[in-house]
Every structure is written in structure tokens, then in C-alpha cells.
Scaffold this motif. Structure first.
Motif, mmCIF file in Angstrom:
data_model
loop_
_atom_site.group_PDB
_atom_site.id
_atom_site.type_symbol
_atom_site.label_atom_id
_atom_site.label_comp_id
_atom_site.label_asym_id
_atom_site.label_seq_id
_atom_site.Cartn_x
_atom_site.Cartn_y
_atom_site.Cartn_z
ATOM 1 N N LYS A 1 0.829 -1.202 0.000
ATOM 2 C CA LYS A 1 0.000 0.000 0.000
ATOM 3 C C LYS A 1 0.858 1.245 0.000
ATOM 4 C CE LYS A 1 -4.072 1.598 2.537
ATOM 5 N NZ LYS A 1 -3.705 2.531 3.593
ATOM 6 N N GLY B 1 -1.258 6.103 -8.239
ATOM 7 C CA GLY B 1 -2.214 5.662 -9.237
ATOM 8 C C GLY B 1 -1.935 4.272 -9.755
ATOM 9 N N PHE B 2 -0.832 3.645 -9.297
ATOM 10 C CA PHE B 2 -0.521 2.317 -9.817
ATOM 11 C C PHE B 2 -0.764 1.239 -8.765
ATOM 12 C CE2 PHE B 2 0.779 3.683 -13.803
ATOM 13 C CZ PHE B 2 1.566 4.811 -13.682
ATOM 14 N N SER B 3 -1.755 1.473 -7.904
ATOM 15 C CA SER B 3 -2.021 0.497 -6.842
ATOM 16 C C SER B 3 -2.299 -0.893 -7.391
ATOM 17 C CB SER B 3 -3.223 0.907 -6.011
ATOM 18 O OG SER B 3 -3.078 2.178 -5.518
ATOM 19 N N ILE B 4 -2.998 -0.951 -8.538
ATOM 20 C CA ILE B 4 -3.370 -2.280 -9.036
ATOM 21 C C ILE B 4 -2.139 -3.156 -9.209
ATOM 22 C CG2 ILE B 4 -4.267 -3.556 -10.991
ATOM 23 C CD1 ILE B 4 -6.461 -1.783 -11.277
ATOM 24 N N TYR C 1 -0.899 -4.358 -5.850
ATOM 25 C CA TYR C 1 -1.754 -5.359 -5.222
ATOM 26 C C TYR C 1 -1.733 -6.677 -5.973
ATOM 27 C CZ TYR C 1 -3.512 -1.551 -2.390
ATOM 28 O OH TYR C 1 -3.618 -0.504 -1.525
ATOM 29 N N VAL D 1 1.352 -8.591 -4.645
ATOM 30 C CA VAL D 1 1.226 -9.290 -3.353
ATOM 31 C C VAL D 1 0.104 -10.317 -3.391
ATOM 32 C CG1 VAL D 1 2.212 -7.435 -2.006
ATOM 33 C CG2 VAL D 1 -0.236 -7.536 -2.304
ATOM 34 N N SER D 2 -0.911 -10.100 -4.268
ATOM 35 C CA SER D 2 -1.959 -11.117 -4.378
ATOM 36 C C SER D 2 -1.365 -12.446 -4.786
ATOM 37 C CB SER D 2 -2.995 -10.713 -5.418
ATOM 38 O OG SER D 2 -3.658 -9.557 -5.031
ATOM 39 N N LEU E 1 -7.243 -15.034 -0.754
ATOM 40 C CA LEU E 1 -6.674 -13.706 -0.640
ATOM 41 C C LEU E 1 -7.266 -13.034 0.595
ATOM 42 C CD1 LEU E 1 -6.865 -12.488 -4.333
ATOM 43 C CD2 LEU E 1 -4.857 -13.282 -3.100
ATOM 44 N N GLU F 1 -8.807 5.130 -8.228
ATOM 45 C CA GLU F 1 -7.820 5.390 -9.264
ATOM 46 C C GLU F 1 -8.320 5.132 -10.665
ATOM 47 O OE1 GLU F 1 -4.364 3.182 -8.350
ATOM 48 O OE2 GLU F 1 -4.054 4.179 -6.427
#
Lengths: 371, 397, 254
Positions: A324, A334-337, A340, A343-344, B138, B154
Motif C-alpha cells: 500500500k 495511481g498504480f495500486s493495481i 496489489y 502481493v496477491s 486472498l 484510481e
């Protein structure tokens, strides 16, 4: 499956592709009747569309690395291609937190030690006294590697630990130390002595009735108040204590299920031989009960492994929190996806492997019981 | 030979020795309770000393003080000038709203996926299987931050460029806007009519059962129930002048006004909770259906029962016996998991209590309130589950 | 049949005097009087629910009696834990469901109690275990797990397990009722041999052939009472009570 049988009968008796097992299976499972055929075609279309979109985003159009600090390339492709450059730059931070850069080999080694310990524990042939010794040695070495200060290793204070080792440590130490407490609680809950039973029931129901977050808050905020003046314990230890107390209540219920499943005759045979309560419990009852409940035990461990992600609420940098925070920097916002997804994959690999193992054990146990 | 005694004699008196099991039990319990009490006393005295030293107040008097912070979503009226108590009530209501909606939606979605898992079409069952495996492996926290940060904040457009899939429905990073019926007293009457319909259905079904027992005639209960529960409110609506006015969301400046809003926080929390829990519900439903052996269907058909009756009288009761206990467990989990709202800023009870205890410094009372509320909800749901289990338990030899 | 003990040898092994037991309000044992001398073999029979299992389970305190006296080898069974431990060391029990410990091998099943209760050294315990396994005629099964044995073999292991504690008295609670018919004989043979060597036995069973072969006395129980008690020849030839006659006609008829 009378549909399949009817389909099979209607096939021409000559050889060739139409009679091959594959064709028959396809016919039976995908196109048995017109309604199902429609669904299959529609679903196939959407699945292919989705797969193509996912592949083009994650592979074909993705940006794998960038020059210097310029993320414009990534931003232009937002929504079209993934920015794996984030992972390329930040993966060390996500995996190890703020651990000193040159010492990253130590938490990496810690992860390897954990994997080896888990792997060894799944081999039934190795389940004996020596496994306990190996575990103790493994956990000791993990402590030495993370802290340092001895054997010429530089000392690293706990505030700088982070990432995957924290997740593994919280979950593993959580279950390991909660185990004895959980067993005592389960035995106490089944006891005839009213005071013991009341204390155990109260503890179990109280802890199971409240969310883990409230226990983490309690540990983080109230534990310093519980301790005498001058004695402090750091945040990670507070979280660990909360997780141990939490896990003990759930483990107690799992073990209790196992205790209930043991036939009364076992207790009686042990009594008739003159074994005392603790000998009876230690030699006869617990070994059988614990073996029966291995699948739910593993499931509890999977749940605990996922629950460690909640420590982000008290500011500990476990794997999720590190992911995070990796996108807080303005240039990576803006590049959280991407973070995530990274780590997913890690979480999924661990949890999926454990759940497959649990299913395997469950199948084995039900076979042996049928003789 | 002495005569056979009529009734049970009193238990023998206790001899004071450690080999008497009664004495042993008492001594052991006294030791354990004493040990626990000692530990508690130690912690409490430390706490009081520490609170004294840090000048932390104690007691629940703070509940009457002005809260001083705003809450972004509240189902009852609230302003920063209201008391902490009212703020906490808002939090509890927010938690309950999310929990109840979550339970309903997760049950529906989970049942569909669970049945899908058993479908004959291989594609359907595989898709459901993949869904279940991914969602269960998950962490929920990860899924929540994914929905909130990655998806909504976002990747949805700003309000000015909102998606407009249906007239009046706008999807943007400010939330989901929908038109809602404008305020009108008729809706109150419709609600009353609906309640009357429910009561009427219950009474009617009792009468119908008695009549079937006496004369064997069956009554079309399903159609009658639909008529009462749906028809009466419809009549009320017509009687009230058939109001159709809707409140439409309109773009004003950077955001929408009017209409109903699902905030990003609420939407992310609800979607995350529902999709996560539905995977577990799916497995529960699937195992419940599989638990009823095929022989039951065969025997039922052999007796001449049609498919609908077989399902209702034979399959479903047995499947529900297996399904209900773990399902109750999942409902408890949704309620507790709603506390993760604090990760994404939805003002549930934990979130508001957290703000409160940060402002007043009274951590113990704050956390105590959180735990009390959750404990009450959990114990109620668990008690209901136990009662239901006892009621439907199969009587065995 | 009163107990006058001058020398230990002439003292009865088991004495039940006016024993009464209730389950809640249900009077399950009514005024039981029974004496078992050293070396005697008693067979107890009766319809189900007659209290016969309950009675022998009171002898090693797996069940508690509320009134009366139970004295085993001079030790009275009361709430006192030391007495209970003493009695259980001298009394062995064989159950209908065998109750072998499934997670231990046959050898470990046999040596567990001798090592941990009689504090025997391991080697000595294992030698003794092999001896008793030989006595029940299955020494080759020593390292197997109970789940790998047939019902008859499991019950013989259970007998050997009790014998390893060198008990003075053996209690049998319907030992062959859970066995397939072809395995009943192998277990009865072991029990008969045990009887012929002089073991004091109280056996609840429906196997009347066994009773005829070794019993000194057959006891018929019904509704919690001892209705009739006699040596086997007399018991089968001249049952005195109508209830006994009815029971015998039911089990001997086929």
C-alpha cells in the motif's frame, strides 16, 4: 448423467475422432442440450475476451522498466498496459520493508527458512520428536538473522523490519504459541469443574465474539497501560500478543471438536488401565484428537495468515501495508493495481498450497478410517 | 435380606483429604481462580497507576461532551455539535446497515455460485470453482483496499466524466448515484400495508395448514402470499395517487446533487465483503446439497412426489440442517469483518470509536464500547443459531 | 456366603453388599449381593437393560454406586482416589468394542500401562508383552496397528493388554458381541484357557457354551436384580424362576 448416456448411444459406432474419449467428454459436459450449448458459447466468448484483455494488459502492452524517474511512459499507458516498472523498482521494499538495503539477504534467508520448515512439516514420515528440535532451531535462527547483533551481524531494530518476513513471523509464532494455550482452554471447557469451565468458556466466547481489529487496538493502546512503569514492549510484540490470544480461542474450538470425536470407549479403556488424567490426556486422547483435526487446523492457520494483513491498522509494515505504501510517492501514485496484483500472487500461492495440503490430508484420513 | 430402598440416598459427606475427588477439584479451582484473580489485580493496579501518571480521565462522562468531528455518512441526523454518544450511535447504525446488506447479498450471490459449482456444464462449474479459490485465498483486507484504492479511486473517472450506463445512474470515483423516489407520505402507507400483508400471510398459512390436516384440501399458499405481500402495498400506492416523482442526481460543479448516493467507501466495503463471503457461502451451500443422498430423491419420486414438493419437503429441510450452522458462523464473520471499514475510511463503529478515543484519550472506555457492541451482536446471533439448531435437530436413539 | 477373612487366601476377591445404583430417578441396580471367591468364574446373563454391564463396571469404578458396599480384594471402593487406583491396578477389563488405542502399535498398546503405571523398565515390559501376545496366539502382529487386524485379533490383543498389568481379576463386558460369528471361537478359546489357569473372572456374555465349559456359577439378572444364581448344569437344566425360563427359551431356542 442420462444425458451423457443418451448422447453416447446416438454416436455412430465407427471409430474416428467423434468416438474418442475427448469428443465424448466435450459433448457431455459442454454441449449436452441446446440450452447448455448456448451458455457454453456465450461464456467462451466472454472468457476469451477477458483473457485476451488481461494478457494484453499484463504482458503485451506492459511497461517493464523505465529510465531514471520518468513515469510518463507508464501514465500514458494507464488502463492499457500494466506498469510493472513499479515492481521492478519497489519489489525489495514490498518484500522487506525498510530493512537496511545491504542486509536484505537476511530477511530473504528468513523466508527460505520458513519455507523449509513448512515443507518439512508436511512430510508425514518426519513427524517425530526431531521435527520439534528442527523447528526450535529454525525459529532461533530466524530470530538471530532478523535481529543480528551476534556473529558479526549488524543489529537491526524491530521498527525497520517489514514485508513478507513479518507476515510469516506473525502467523507462525501466532499459531505455535497459541497452541498450548488453545489445548488447555479446550480441555478446560470440557472439564467438570465449574470454575475452570466458566473461565475457559468466557475467554473463548469473548475473544471469538469481537473482531481481530479491536484486539489489535486493545494490544496497541492498552497493553502499555497494563505494564508497570518503565517496562515497554514494542509494537510488533504487542501485535504478536494480540494475534496469539486471538488464535488460542479459535484453536480451542477446533481442538474441542477433536476431543468430542474420540469415542468414549477410549477414555474408559485408559481409565480401566489405571492411567491418571494427565497421562490419559497426553498419551491417548490428545494424539488422536489432534490427528483428527489437522484439516481444520490448517484452515485456521490459513485464516490467521490472511488476518496478519490487519496489522496495517496499527502501523506495522507487513506485506500488505508495504504494498500500500509503495504507491504513496507522487511519481508512483495511481498504480495500486500493479502493487496489489504482486502481493496477491504471493498470498495466493501460500494460501492455495496450504489449502491443497489440507484437502490431501483430509482425503488420507478418511481412507485410513475406513480400513 | 434388607428391603430394596425406595429413593436415592443423599451423597456421602466429604472427607478432608487430597485423595477425595471433590476436595481435589475444589482445591484446584481455588488455585486457578486465585491465580487469574491475582493476574487481573496486577494488571488493573498497573493501569490505574499509569492513568494517574499520564493524567488520563476515566469514566463514561465523555459521552455527553460535544464530539467536534464530522461523519461523512449518517443514516440519522448528525452534526459535529452532537455528543460523542450520538456519534457512536451513528457508527453502530452504519455497521448494522453494512452487515445486514452484506448478509443478504452474500447469501444470494453465494447460493448462486454454490449451485453453479454443481452445474453439469463444465464451464460454469469451473468458473465458479476459480471464483471460490481466488476469493478464499486472498486476505479480505487486500480485497478491500483493492476495490477502494485500485478500482474506485484510481480507475473510475471523475464526476464530470462519469459513466452513465442507465438514465439517471452515474458511476464515478465519487460514488454511484441513482435516482430515488421523492419523499411522499404514500411510501409510509405502503410500508404499513406490507407489514399487514406479512401478518396476514402468517395467519392465512396457519388456517390453510389446519384445513389441509382436517380435509386434505390444499390451498395455493404461494400465490396468496404474493398477493398479500405485494398486492396490498400496490393498492396503497394506487390509493395515494400513484406517485412516480423521482429525485434525479444532477451534476453541479464537481459533484452530483440529489438522488441517492453510494459513497466509494460504502460501495468498496459492501462489494469487498459480499464477494469475499459469497465464496465461503458457496462452499457451505454446495456441501449442504451434496449431503443429502441421492436415495432421498429416488425414494421421494418413487412415492409419486413431484419435483417441487420433493425439493420443499424432503431435500431442502435436510440440506438446511447441514447448511445453517456454518452459515450462521459466516453471518457472524461478516459482522466482525465489517470492522475492516476503518481501513478505507467508512465510518463504522470501530472507525468512529477510534476517532473518539484518540480525541478523548480514554482508550479503555472506547475499546470497551467496541467490544461490548460486537459481543452483544455476536452472542445474539449465536444464541439464535443454537435455538434454531435445537429446534430442527433430528431425534436419535 | 459371608466373608470371614482370617488368612488372605480365604478372603473373597469381590464382594458386593446391598449395592444400589440410580441413574437420576431410574433405579438401575437393586440391592445386589454377590461374592466372588479367588479362582471363581462367574457368568452373568440377562436381557438388555437388566443392569449386568452396569454392575461389572461398578467393580472397577467406571460407574459409581450410590448405596451399599463394593470391596475388591479387601479394598472398599469409595470416592477415595487412592482406593480406586489400587483396585484398577488389580482388575483388568475387556470391552465389547475392544477400545484398543488406534494410534499406537500392538506392542505400544500392551506396554503403555506397565511402563507408566507399574513403572516397569521398557525392555521388561516388551518381553512381557511378547509373552502374553504368544498366550493369545498372535505374536506376529506385534508391530501392526489395531486398524490392520481383524475383530477377533483385536479383541485378543485387548485381552493381552489387560493381562500385561498382571491383574488378579478379569472383567469381560460382552467380549464377543461385536465380533463376526467366525471369530467368536478364537476369543472364547483364549478366555477358556485363562479360566483353566485359575484366573478369577466375571463375564457378561450370551455365549452359553462358554458358561457350560468353565463357569462355577451362572447369574441371571433382570430389571436390576439378581434373579437366580446356580452352577451351570443346574442353571440350564432346572431354572427356578419364570423369568429365567423365558430368557433361556429366547436365547437357547435357536
Amino acid at each position: 448423467m442420462s444425458d451423457a448416456a443418451a448422447t453416447l448411444k446416438s454416436l455412430p459406432q465407427s471409430g474416428g475422432f467423434n468416438n474418442s474419449p475427448l469428443a465424448q467428454w466435450v459433448k457431455a459436459n459442454l454441449f449436452p442440450n441446446w440450452w447448455s450449448t448456448v451458455i457454453t458459447l456465450v461464456l467462451t466468448y466472454f472468457i476469451l475476451k477477458f483473457l485476451f484483455g488481461a494478457l494484453s494488459w499484463s504482458l503485451f502492452n506492459a511497461v517493464w522498466s523505465i529510465e531514471g524517474t520518468d513515469t510518463e511512459v507508464c501514465r500514458e499507458l494507464k488502463g492499457i498496459g500494466a506498469c510493472w516498472a513499479l515492481i521492478a523498482e519497489k519489489h525489495r521494499f514490498i518484500l522487506f520493508g525498510t530493512y537496511p538495503f545491504q542486509e536484505h539477504w537476511r530477511p530473504a534467508l528468513v523466508i527460505v527458512v520458513f519455507l523449509v520448515l513448512y515443507g518439512l512439516s508436511t512430510v508425514r514420515a518426519l513427524w517425530n520428536y526431531w521435527l520439534g528440535v528442527v523447528w526450535a532451531a529454525g525459529l532461533l535462527s530466524i530470530g538471530i538473522l532478523m535481529w543480528g547483533g551476534v556473529f558479526g551481524l549488524r543489529f537491526v531494530e524491530q521498527e525497520r523490519w517489514g514485508g513478507l518476513p513479518i507476515t510469516l513471523m506473525l502467523a507462525t509464532f501466532g499459531i505455535a504459541l497459541a497452541f498450548p494455550l488453545g489445548i488447555l482452554l479446550a480441555l478446560g471447557r470440557r472439564s467438570d469443574m465449574p470454575a475452570i469451565k466458566a473461565i475457559c468458556v468466557a475467554y473463548i466466547e469473548l475473544i471469538r465474539g469481537v473482531p481481530l481489529i479491536s484486539l489489535l487496538f486493545m494490544a496497541s493502546v492498552m497493553l502499555p497501560l497494563f505494564l508497570p512503569e518503565g517496562l515497554t514492549i514494542d509494537k510488533l510484540l504487542r501485535a504478536q500478543i494480540a494475534i496469539i490470544l486471538f488464535a488460542a480461542a479459535y484453536l480451542a474450538e477446533v481442538v474441542r471438536g477433536g476431543l468430542q470425536a474420540i469415542p468414549k470407549g477410549q477414555y474408559e479403556a485408559a481409565d480401566a488401565l489405571g492411567l491418571s488424567y494427565w497421562k490419559k490426556t497426553g498419551f491417548i486422547v490428545l494424539p488422536q484428537a489432534l490427528k483428527i483435526v489437522i484439516p481444520p487446523l490448517v484452515n485456521t492457520f490459513i485464516g490467521l495468515f490472511k488476518d496478519t494483513s490487519l496489522v496495517l491498522i496499527i502501523g506495522i509494515y507487513d506485506l500488505l501495508n508495504a504494498a500500500k505504501t509503495s504507491t504513496i510517492e507522487p511519481k508512483w501514485q495511481g498504480f495500486s493495481i500493479e502493487a496489489y496484483v504482486f502481493v496477491s500472487i504471493i498470498y495466493f500461492v501460500f494460501c492455495f498450497a496450504m489449502s491443497k495440503y489440507s484437502q490431501k490430508i483430509e482425503a488420507e484420513l478418511s481412507h485410513t478410517h475406513k480400513r | 435380606m434388607a428391603s430394596i430402598p425406595r429413593s436415592r440416598p443423599a451423597p456421602p459427606s466429604i472427607k478432608l483429604s487430597l485423595s477425595d475427588p471433590v476436595v481435589r477439584a475444589i482445591v484446584f479451582q481455588v488455585l486457578v481462580v486465585g491465580g487469574v484473580a491475582l493476574l487481573v489485580w496486577y494488571l488493573v493496579s498497573n493501569t490505574m497507576a499509569n492513568m494517574e501518571a499520564r493524567k488520563i480521565a476515566s469514566g463514561f462522562g465523555f459521552l455527553n461532551r460535544e464530539a467536534g468531528f464530522a461523519i461523512s455518512e449518517h443514516s440519522i441526523d448528525y452534526s459535529p455539535a452532537d455528543s460523542y454518544f450520538r456519534a457512536l450511535v451513528v457508527g453502530v447504525l452504519n455497521t448494522l446497515i453494512v452487515a445486514i446488506l452484506g448478509i443478504v447479498l452474500a447469501t444470494i450471490l453465494g447460493t448462486i455460485i454454490g449451485i453453479g459449482r454443481l452445474a453439469k456444464n463444465w464451464l460454469i462449474s469451473q468458473i465458479c470453482s476459480v471464483y471460490i479459490e481466488v476469493m478464499r485465498n486472498l486476505p479480505l483486507a487486500l480485497q478491500l483496499v483493492f476495490w477502494y484504492y485500485a478500482v474506485i479511486l484510481e480507475n473510475l473517472p471523475s464526476a464530470r466524466e462519469a459513466h452513465n450506463p442507465l438514465p439517471g445512474v452515474f458511476v464515478s470515483s465519487r460514488g454511484i448515484m441513482v435516482p430515488v423516489p421523492a419523499n411522499d407520505p404514500t411510501y409510509g402507507w405502503m410500508l404499513i400495508a406490507c407489514l399487514i400483508g406479512i401478518v396476514g400471510t402468517v395467519l392465512l398459512s396457519r388456517w390453510a395448514k389446519a384445513r389441509q390436516a382436517a380435509t386434505g384440501q390444499q390451498f395455493p399458499m404461494l400465490r396468496a402470499a404474493a398477493g398479500l405481500i405485494l398486492g396490498l402495498p400496490l393498492l396503497a400506492w394506487l390509493a395515494g395517487g400513484a406517485p412516480t416523482a423521482l429525485d434525479w442526481p444532477e451534476l453541479r460543479g464537481f459533484n452530483f446533487q440529489g438522488g441517492g448516493t453510494l459513497t466509494p467507501e460504502f460501495a468498496a466495503l459492501l462489494i469487498g465483503l459480499v464477494t469475499y463471503t459469497a465464496a465461503f457461502v458457496a462452499e457451505i451451500v454446495r456441501s449442504g446439497i451434496l449431503a443429502v443422498s441421492h436415495g432421498q430423491t429416488e425414494a421421494s419420486s418413487a412415492l409419486g412426489l413431484k419435483r417441487g414438493l420433493t425439493l420443499r419437503l424432503v431435500i431442502l429441510p435436510q440440506a438446511l440442517r447441514v447448511i445453517i450452522p456454518p452459515m450462521i458462523s459466516q453471518y457472524l464473520n461478516i459482522t466482525k469483518n465489517s470492522s475492516l471499514a476503518v481501513l478505507i475510511g467508512y465510518p463504522d463503529l470501530v472507525s468512529i470509536a477510534n476517532t473518539t478515543l484518540n480525541q478523548t484519550g480514554q482508550a479503555i472506555e472506547g475499546i470497551g464500547i467496541i467490544m461490548m457492541v460486537y459481543l452483544t451482536v455476536s452472542l445474539s446471533i449465536a444464541a439464535f443459531g443454537n435455538w434454531y439448531n435445537k429446534r430442527i435437530a433430528l431425534t436419535e436413539r | 456366603m459371608s466373608a470371614t477373612a482370617t488368612a488372605a487366601d480365604s478372603r473373597p476377591m469381590i464382594e458386593l453388599r446391598n449395592v444400589n445404583k440410580w441413574y437420576g430417578e431410574f433405579h438401575v441396580l437393586r440391592d445386589i449381593n454377590l461374592t466372588v471367591e479367588r479362582g471363581q468364574k462367574i457368568v452373568v446373563c440377562g436381557p438388555s437393560g437388566s443392569g449386568k454391564s452396569t454392575m461389572i463396571r461398578c467393580i472397577n469404578r467406571l460407574e459409581e454406586h450410590q448405596q451399599g458396599h463394593i470391596i475388591v480384594e479387601g479394598t472398599e471402593l469409595t470416592g477415595d482416589l487412592r482406593n480406586i487406583d489400587t483396585v484398577r491396578r488389580e482388575v483388568g477389563m475387556v470391552f465389547q468394542q475392544f477400545n484398543l488405542f488406534p494410534h499406537l502399535t500392538v506392542l505400544e498398546n500392551l506396554t503403555l500401562a506397565p511402563i507408566w503405571v507399574r513403572k516397569m523398565p521398557k525392555k521388561e515390559a516388551e518381553e512381557m508383552a511378547m509373552y502374553f501376545l504368544g498366550r493369545v496366539k498372535i505374536p506376529e502382529q506385534v508391530h501392526k496397528y489395531p486398524g490392520q487386524l481383524s475383530g477377533g485379533q483385536q479383541q485378543r490383543v485387548a485381552i493381552a493388554r489387560s493381562l500385561c498389568m498382571k491383574p488378579k481379576i478379569m472383567l469381560f463386558d460382552e467380549p464377543t458381541s461385536a465380533l463376526d460369528p467366525e471369530m467368536v471361537k478364537e476369543v472364547l478359546d483364549v478366555m477358556i484357557e485363562l479360566a483353566r489357569e485359575g484366573m478369577t473372572m466375571v463375564c457378561v456374555t450370551h455365549e452359553m457354551g462358554f458358561a457350560r465349559a468353565v463357569a462355577d456359577s451362572v447369574i441371571f439378572m433382570d430389571k436390576g436384580e439378581i434373579v437366580e444364581s446356580a452352577p451351570p448344569t443346574e442353571f440350564f437344566a432346572n431354572p427356578k424362576s419364570d423369568r429365567t425360563k423365558l430368557f433361556l427359551s429366547q436365547i437357547l431356542g435357536h
